[in-house]
Design an enzyme around this catalytic site. Structure first.
Site, PDB file in Angstrom:
ATOM      1  N   ASP A   2      12.468  40.030  -6.910  1.00 55.16           N
ATOM      2  CA  ASP A   2      11.059  39.827  -6.572  1.00 55.16           C
ATOM      3  C   ASP A   2      10.682  40.514  -5.264  1.00 55.16           C
ATOM      4  OD1 ASP A   2      10.714  38.098  -8.842  1.00 55.16           O
ATOM      5  OD2 ASP A   2      11.780  36.557  -7.709  1.00 55.16           O
TER       6      ASP A   2
ATOM      7  N   ASP B 108      17.441  43.251  -5.003  1.00 55.81           N
ATOM      8  CA  ASP B 108      16.728  41.988  -5.080  1.00 55.81           C
ATOM      9  C   ASP B 108      15.687  42.159  -6.194  1.00 55.81           C
ATOM     10  OD1 ASP B 108      15.606  39.428  -4.141  1.00 55.81           O
ATOM     11  OD2 ASP B 108      13.939  40.687  -3.463  1.00 55.81           O
TER      12      ASP B 108
END
Length: 171
Positions: free
Chosen positions: A13, A11
């Protein structure tokens, strides 16, 4: 190669870089602690890397696709190249097949990297990352942050305190 896995998907952020909500400014990109070193080590071992990221700010009209692309380019400047970037630009209400927790981003990344989902680890900071990995048949590792809910931590099959520990868990 005797590795159990062929690729690691991250991922963006809160996992690779500090979470700046709806960030469209490359100057605000700051790597998470240990991200550079972890990625260097994975690449040195021959593992492929990719990013799977919901970017609903595009669908919400808060950032443009060009701004997200510029932020992603800055991530690569700081952390090195990724084999694939899979981004969901949709608003959460659109019901697309790519937005995590749906498996679309993970499956698209596996296809782009030419790897089977069962030989892929997905590292993220929230439950949607874990659920997307599981739905795709990949192995999830949750690295909680201040925004990770307690129930997400409790239900995750694997958690690690940081990126280094997450990678050591799978190698």
């Amino acid at each position: 190669m005797d590795e159990l896995f062929d690729a690691v998907l991250f991922d963006r952020d809160g996992t690779l870089i500090r979470d700046v909500p709806y960030n469209g400014d490359p100057d605000r990109v700051s790597p998470m602690p240990g991200a550079r070193e972890v990625l260097r080590d994975l690449r040195a071992r021959g593992l492929r890397t990719g990013v799977v990221s919901n970017q609903s700010g595009i669908g919400r009209g808060l950032v443009t696709e060009a701004q997200v692309t510029a932020v992603n380019a800055r991530v690569e400047e700081l952390l090195g190249p990724f084999g694939t970037w899979q981004i969901c630009p949709h608003h959460p209400d659109e019901g697309c097949a790519c937005r995590k927790p749906a498996p679309g981003l993970v499956l698209a990344a596996c296809e782009a990297l030419d790897v089977r989902p069962g030989r892929v680890v997905v590292v993220g900071d929230i439950g949607a990352d874990v659920e997307a990995a599981q739905a795709a048949g990949a192995v999830p590792v949750l690295v909680p942050t201040a925004v990770t809910r307690r129930d997400e931590v409790d239900s995750a099959p694997r958690t690690a305190p940081d990126l280094r520990a997450a990678i050591e868990m799978i190698l």
